[in-house]
Scaffold this active site. Sequence first.
Site, PDB file in Angstrom:
ATOM      1  N   HIS A 226      40.912  45.562  40.757  1.00 49.26           N
ATOM      2  CA  HIS A 226      39.835  45.241  41.695  1.00 49.26           C
ATOM      3  C   HIS A 226      40.122  45.848  43.054  1.00 49.26           C
ATOM      4  O   HIS A 226      41.224  46.317  43.335  1.00 49.26           O
ATOM      5  CB  HIS A 226      39.597  43.722  41.798  1.00 49.26           C
ATOM      6  CG  HIS A 226      40.662  42.944  42.506  1.00 49.26           C
ATOM      7  ND1 HIS A 226      40.531  41.619  42.853  1.00 49.26           N
ATOM      8  CD2 HIS A 226      41.893  43.291  42.949  1.00 49.26           C
ATOM      9  CE1 HIS A 226      41.620  41.198  43.472  1.00 49.26           C
ATOM     10  NE2 HIS A 226      42.457  42.184  43.535  1.00 49.26           N
TER      11      HIS A 226
ATOM     12  N   CYS B 219      44.816  45.262  50.063  1.00 45.61           N
ATOM     13  CA  CYS B 219      43.949  44.877  48.937  1.00 45.61           C
ATOM     14  C   CYS B 219      42.588  45.552  49.000  1.00 45.61           C
ATOM     15  O   CYS B 219      41.796  45.460  48.047  1.00 45.61           O
ATOM     16  CB  CYS B 219      43.780  43.366  48.892  1.00 45.61           C
ATOM     17  SG  CYS B 219      45.320  42.520  48.496  1.00 45.61           S
TER      18      CYS B 219
ATOM     19  N   HIS C  59      43.666  48.276  43.055  1.00 44.66           N
ATOM     20  CA  HIS C  59      44.954  47.833  42.516  1.00 44.66           C
ATOM     21  C   HIS C  59      44.678  46.824  41.407  1.00 44.66           C
ATOM     22  O   HIS C  59      43.531  46.419  41.191  1.00 44.66           O
ATOM     23  CB  HIS C  59      45.817  47.201  43.623  1.00 44.66           C
ATOM     24  CG  HIS C  59      45.218  45.970  44.200  1.00 44.66           C
ATOM     25  ND1 HIS C  59      44.175  45.998  45.091  1.00 44.66           N
ATOM     26  CD2 HIS C  59      45.487  44.665  43.987  1.00 44.66           C
ATOM     27  CE1 HIS C  59      43.835  44.765  45.410  1.00 44.66           C
ATOM     28  NE2 HIS C  59      44.606  43.924  44.748  1.00 44.66           N
TER      29      HIS C  59
ATOM     30  N   HIS D 279      46.088  43.330  38.798  1.00 39.90           N
ATOM     31  CA  HIS D 279      46.907  42.120  38.677  1.00 39.90           C
ATOM     32  C   HIS D 279      47.000  41.701  37.221  1.00 39.90           C
ATOM     33  O   HIS D 279      46.081  41.945  36.437  1.00 39.90           O
ATOM     34  CB  HIS D 279      46.278  40.942  39.432  1.00 39.90           C
ATOM     35  CG  HIS D 279      46.202  41.142  40.908  1.00 39.90           C
ATOM     36  ND1 HIS D 279      47.297  41.046  41.736  1.00 39.90           N
ATOM     37  CD2 HIS D 279      45.155  41.447  41.704  1.00 39.90           C
ATOM     38  CE1 HIS D 279      46.925  41.264  42.972  1.00 39.90           C
ATOM     39  NE2 HIS D 279      45.625  41.520  42.994  1.00 39.90           N
TER      40      HIS D 279
ATOM     41  N   ASP E 224      38.974  41.737  30.424  1.00 38.76           N
ATOM     42  CA  ASP E 224      40.337  42.278  30.294  1.00 38.76           C
ATOM     43  C   ASP E 224      40.314  43.801  30.363  1.00 38.76           C
ATOM     44  O   ASP E 224      39.483  44.450  29.732  1.00 38.76           O
ATOM     45  CB  ASP E 224      40.936  41.809  28.964  1.00 38.76           C
ATOM     46  CG  ASP E 224      42.436  42.028  28.888  1.00 38.76           C
ATOM     47  OD1 ASP E 224      43.089  42.064  29.955  1.00 38.76           O
ATOM     48  OD2 ASP E 224      42.955  42.143  27.761  1.00 38.76           O
ATOM     49  N   HIS E 225      41.227  44.360  31.146  1.00 45.13           N
ATOM     50  CA  HIS E 225      41.352  45.814  31.311  1.00 45.13           C
ATOM     51  C   HIS E 225      40.080  46.462  31.847  1.00 45.13           C
ATOM     52  O   HIS E 225      39.716  47.566  31.451  1.00 45.13           O
ATOM     53  CB  HIS E 225      41.807  46.484  30.013  1.00 45.13           C
ATOM     54  CG  HIS E 225      43.234  46.167  29.660  1.00 45.13           C
ATOM     55  ND1 HIS E 225      43.606  44.951  29.125  1.00 45.13           N
ATOM     56  CD2 HIS E 225      44.354  46.889  29.788  1.00 45.13           C
ATOM     57  CE1 HIS E 225      44.908  44.942  28.940  1.00 45.13           C
ATOM     58  NE2 HIS E 225      45.395  46.094  29.343  1.00 45.13           N
TER      59      HIS E 225
ATOM     60  N   GLU F 292      46.867  34.897  40.640  1.00 44.37           N
ATOM     61  CA  GLU F 292      46.792  36.347  40.827  1.00 44.37           C
ATOM     62  C   GLU F 292      48.194  36.944  40.828  1.00 44.37           C
ATOM     63  O   GLU F 292      48.427  38.029  40.297  1.00 44.37           O
ATOM     64  CB  GLU F 292      46.092  36.645  42.153  1.00 44.37           C
ATOM     65  CG  GLU F 292      45.623  38.058  42.322  1.00 44.37           C
ATOM     66  CD  GLU F 292      44.712  38.151  43.530  1.00 44.37           C
ATOM     67  OE1 GLU F 292      43.517  38.374  43.341  1.00 44.37           O
ATOM     68  OE2 GLU F 292      45.197  37.973  44.665  1.00 44.37           O
TER      69      GLU F 292
HETATM   70 NI    NI Z   1      44.284  41.943  44.429  1.00 41.43          NI
END
Ligand code: NI
Length: 133
Positions: free
Chosen positions: A14, A33, A37, A39, A77-78, A122
Amino acid sequence: MLLLTKKTRFCCSHTLRKKEWNDQKNFEVFGQCSNLHGHNYILEVTVRGDINDESGMIINLNTVGKIVNEKIVNVIDHTNLNTDIPAFTDRVPTLENMVMVFWDWLEQALPPGTLAKLTLYETENNKIEYTKE
Ligand code: NI
């Protein structure tokens, strides 16, 4: 009343960025952020209820797990939340916004009145908890 929790993991990328702000303002508010990037998220779904005398359970955790997979994990997911998931097209995918979106997705799939709390990690240091009470 009993509380029962199912833990699930998924990975997403995100960018914390508002379209109506310029790069400088986004960096001031969101720091690093504001760059793309990812998580490894952990989601805890807590359901409430009374024990069913016949089954000895509130709800079968396998049922909860299937619903979490169907409504959340298989969807996000992904993915890149900002570009792949319509719910985040105009909503910054912060922990706060994510957990509120997930609540809506799960509440309508679980037996009425059973969803008690969502906890979304996160990182090992950062988490959000959401409950409507
Ligand atoms: Ni983040």
